[in-house]
Design an enzyme around this catalytic site. Structure first.
Site, PDB file in Angstrom:
ATOM      1  N   GLU A   1     -19.167   6.027 -20.925  1.00 25.06           N
ATOM      2  CA  GLU A   1     -18.151   5.091 -21.362  1.00 25.06           C
ATOM      3  C   GLU A   1     -17.624   4.407 -20.109  1.00 25.06           C
ATOM      4  O   GLU A   1     -17.482   5.038 -19.055  1.00 25.06           O
ATOM      5  CB  GLU A   1     -17.026   5.800 -22.102  1.00 25.06           C
ATOM      6  CG  GLU A   1     -17.466   6.562 -23.347  1.00 25.06           C
ATOM      7  CD  GLU A   1     -18.191   5.711 -24.368  1.00 25.06           C
ATOM      8  OE1 GLU A   1     -17.907   4.487 -24.439  1.00 25.06           O
ATOM      9  OE2 GLU A   1     -19.058   6.256 -25.093  1.00 25.06           O
TER      10      GLU A   1
ATOM     11  N   ASP B   1     -24.966   9.632 -21.792  1.00 23.77           N
ATOM     12  CA  ASP B   1     -24.235   8.482 -22.323  1.00 23.77           C
ATOM     13  C   ASP B   1     -22.984   8.292 -21.477  1.00 23.77           C
ATOM     14  O   ASP B   1     -22.386   9.279 -20.998  1.00 23.77           O
ATOM     15  CB  ASP B   1     -23.839   8.696 -23.785  1.00 23.77           C
ATOM     16  CG  ASP B   1     -23.226   7.449 -24.389  1.00 23.77           C
ATOM     17  OD1 ASP B   1     -23.990   6.565 -24.812  1.00 23.77           O
ATOM     18  OD2 ASP B   1     -21.977   7.360 -24.422  1.00 23.77           O
TER      19      ASP B   1
ATOM     20  N   HIS C   1     -18.442   6.563 -29.843  1.00 19.83           N
ATOM     21  CA  HIS C   1     -18.084   5.970 -28.549  1.00 19.83           C
ATOM     22  C   HIS C   1     -17.354   6.951 -27.644  1.00 19.83           C
ATOM     23  O   HIS C   1     -16.572   6.542 -26.778  1.00 19.83           O
ATOM     24  CB  HIS C   1     -17.252   4.698 -28.731  1.00 19.83           C
ATOM     25  CG  HIS C   1     -18.006   3.580 -29.372  1.00 19.83           C
ATOM     26  ND1 HIS C   1     -19.031   2.916 -28.751  1.00 19.83           N
ATOM     27  CD2 HIS C   1     -17.879   3.029 -30.613  1.00 19.83           C
ATOM     28  CE1 HIS C   1     -19.509   1.987 -29.560  1.00 19.83           C
ATOM     29  NE2 HIS C   1     -18.828   2.036 -30.693  1.00 19.83           N
TER      30      HIS C   1
ATOM     31  N   ASP D   1     -21.950  10.862 -28.396  1.00 16.67           N
ATOM     32  CA  ASP D   1     -23.068   9.913 -28.466  1.00 16.67           C
ATOM     33  C   ASP D   1     -24.342  10.519 -27.864  1.00 16.67           C
ATOM     34  O   ASP D   1     -25.448  10.270 -28.345  1.00 16.67           O
ATOM     35  CB  ASP D   1     -22.708   8.625 -27.718  1.00 16.67           C
ATOM     36  CG  ASP D   1     -21.688   7.784 -28.484  1.00 16.67           C
ATOM     37  OD1 ASP D   1     -21.221   8.262 -29.536  1.00 16.67           O
ATOM     38  OD2 ASP D   1     -21.364   6.673 -28.025  1.00 16.67           O
TER      39      ASP D   1
END
Length: 599
Positions: free
Chosen positions: A26, A24, A165, A170
């Site tokens: 960001e 994952d 997040h 995540d």
């Protein structure tokens, strides 16, 4: 022969043996080309076992928008001393090496990673990718969750980590979602990565339950026959890897609706292992012709071939026949339909004034409209003598048997006549009909020497380094074998000749092979890299034959269609929109093969 493993299914990797790296990211925004990565989190698992984790903040080299900081909690101060992507990406790729990447909405995360690799000059390893979002859309219904967002799915599958997040959190939640989804598809019979990657609810439970039919099949080239409970053949196919191809019928990679019905009826799959792909293609043709499987479209019209005949009567004419006979007539073909055969006849009538009446010539007192138009010499009224008519017949026979140049010259004259009258649509129609004519004549001129030759032995380099050896007798595949790398191929050639099928010369009532088989063998012989080893007979192709005219005419026809953007095929009802690419311009020299060449 060295096995070639091109898919996970070839490897026989079950889901329990696959290493997944759930990742994952960001980021500073939603566009990979414009925005940067601020955090990478990943979890490595295999068979339900936790193998390791990877987490790092990343300095994106630009300010983080305020709304992104509010969403993720990552601020400029947090990433000030973090590594740049040039350092973080290679570290992640090392962690993920040899695994299958998993992400929720994988297009987003993988898109950012690939963009970062491109910007930093880092080679992308080409991971297999699994998207839990796409899989969840197939398996989680609206009654269970209002949507397929990660937070909603984490609740459905009881994830131990709540997504918030942050990349690692995540990723951990996505691991629990992945395991829940794998458990669901496992109850539906999905056991391998290939089946999971191609899973679709469009595939019926009946299709999935029958995947066991492929289990005993070999990873080898050949033919496969689907059979029903009574042993009737439903479908015949061919593949370089029988087992892998048959397995695809039980996954979403098979999209044909009629195949779903076929699988529903199938109770067994019978393999026929072949030495070479060519043998597999020939066996497929023969088995389809023998069994007439209901789900093979070719089985309905495999023998429906038409020929155009220039009759041998006193005043010859053209007719469409279904069989070539041992007479003094000239034939061209085969044609796949009566329409294309009729187009060839119409082309002849455009450039050669043959009679078109079908009845007996009885010395009528008045001629038909064609004679008034100058399209026929009216032998029916005695206006044209048998000798004069023989000159007309000779022009037609030349197109059929060897010299198509005079006919091509007549075509050009006819096209110029129509163009000068601004009858461009008529000119295009005449041109396309003539192309059908020379195609049929070229097939006849190319196939006849092959069917007359008692034996042709040819060779082509095999993928593994040896030789594919083929014996063709009277246009029929009589035998094939493969010589190993480094072995003397002539030893295998002699063995092939001694053991190949005995094929009798063809007769009109008993051809040696299906026309489709002979055409297939001819294409193989003419392919690059094929060598003639021995030839018993004479294999010729006329310099000015229909093949040469065809190769000159086809690029011109394709180019004209590109210009107008429309296909003027005959008949008009069969027109297809859109341009066609022009093929390469070639000439067709005479070929007389008599020498023995050792591969």
């Amino acid at each position: 022969m060295q096995a070639i493993q091109s898919t996970f299914d070839d490897l026989g990797t079950s889901l329990a043996d696959v290493t997944f790296v759930v990742v994952d990211l960001e980021t500073t925004g939603g566009a990979p080309a414009e925005c940067g990565i601020t955090e990478i989190g990943a979890v490595k698992v295999r068979g339900g076992e936790h193998l390791g984790e990877f987490q790092t903040l990343v300095d994106p080299g630009e300010p983080i928008p305020a709304f992104i900081s509010v969403l993720t909690g990552i601020t400029d101060g947090m990433v000030r001393d973090a590594p740049r992507i040039e350092t973080a990406l290679p570290a992640f790729l090392e962690f993920a090496a040899g695994s299958v990447l998993v992400a929720h909405n994988a297009g987003f995360d993988i898109g950012f990673l690939k963009a970062a690799a491109a910007r930093t000059g880092t080679a992308w390893p080409g991971f297999a990718v699994l998207d839990t979002l796409q899989l969840a859309r197939q398996l989680v219904v609206r009654d269970e969750a209002p949507n397929h967002r990660l937070g909603s799915l984490a609740q459905v599958f009881g994830a131990t980590t709540t997504p918030d997040h942050r990349a690692l959190h995540d990723a951990r939640a996505t691991v629990d979602v992945l395991h829940g989804l794998i458990e669901r598809v496992g109850n539906l019979g999905v056991r391998t990565l290939e089946e999971l990657a191609s899973y679709s609810s469009r595939v019926t439970p009946t299709q999935r339950r029958k995947r066991f039919l492929a289990d005993p099949l070999p990873h080898a080239p050949g033919v496969y026959l689907f059979k029903d409970g009574n042993g009737r053949v439903l479908y015949v196919g061919t593949s370089r890897d029988i087992r892998t191809r048959v397995r695809s019928y039980f996954t979403a990679s098979e999209q044909r609706s009629r195949m779903a019905e076929m699988v529903r009826l199938a109770q067994a799959v019978h393999p026929v292992v072949c030495q070479t792909p060519l043998e597999a293609q020939v066996r497929e043709l023969r088995l389809i012709d023998e069994h007439k499987p209901r789900f093979n479209r070719r089985s309905k019209d495999g023998r429906k071939t038409m020929w155009v005949k220039l009759t041998s009567e006193r005043f010859p004419r053209l007719s469409i026949v279904k069989q070539v006979r041992d007479d003094d007539a000239h034939y061209i073909g085969p044609f796949r339909s009566r329409l294309t055969a009729q187009s060839a006849i119409d082309a002849v009538h455009e450039v050669v004034p043959l009679r078109q009446c079908t009845g007996r010539l009885s010395g009528r007192s008045s001629a038909c409209a064609l004679a008034d138009m100058g399209r026929c010499g009216a032998p029916c009224t005695g206006a044209q003598s048998e000798g004069d008519y023989a000159i007309v017949v000779a022009d037609c026979a030349a197109i059929f048997s060897g010299n198509a140049r005079p006919g091509s010259d007549l075509l050009r004259a006819r096209l110029e006549e129509l163009a000068s009258a601004e009858r461009f649509e008529d000119a295009a129609r005449v041109r396309d009909r003539f192309l059908q004519l020379v195609r049929g004549a070229a097939r006849a001129q190319r196939l006849a020497p092959l069917t007359r030759s008692p034996e042709i032995v040819a060779a082509r380099r095999a993928d593994h380094g040896g030789w594919e050896l083929v014996s063709i007798r009277h246009g029929r595949l009589a035998g094939t074998t493969v010589s190993p790398r480094g072995a003397d191929p002539m030893v295998y050639v002699r063995t092939l000749q001694a053991t190949a099928e005995v094929v009798a010369p063809p007769t009109p009532d008993r051809p040696s092979a299906l026309v489709e088989e002979t055409e297939l063998l001819l294409r193989w012989l003419e392919a690059p890299g094929v060598r003639i080893v021995e030839l018993d007979g004479t294999w010729t192709c006329p310099v000015g034959g229909a093949g040469a005219v065809r190769h000159e005419l086809e690029p011109a026809v394709a180019a004209a269609r590109d210009v107008v953007g429309f296909d003027h095929d005959v008949p008009a009802a069969g027109r297809r929109p859109g341009p066609r690419p022009a093929g390469p311009r070639r000439t067709e020299p005479a070929v007389v093969a008599t020498a023995k060449v050792s591969p």
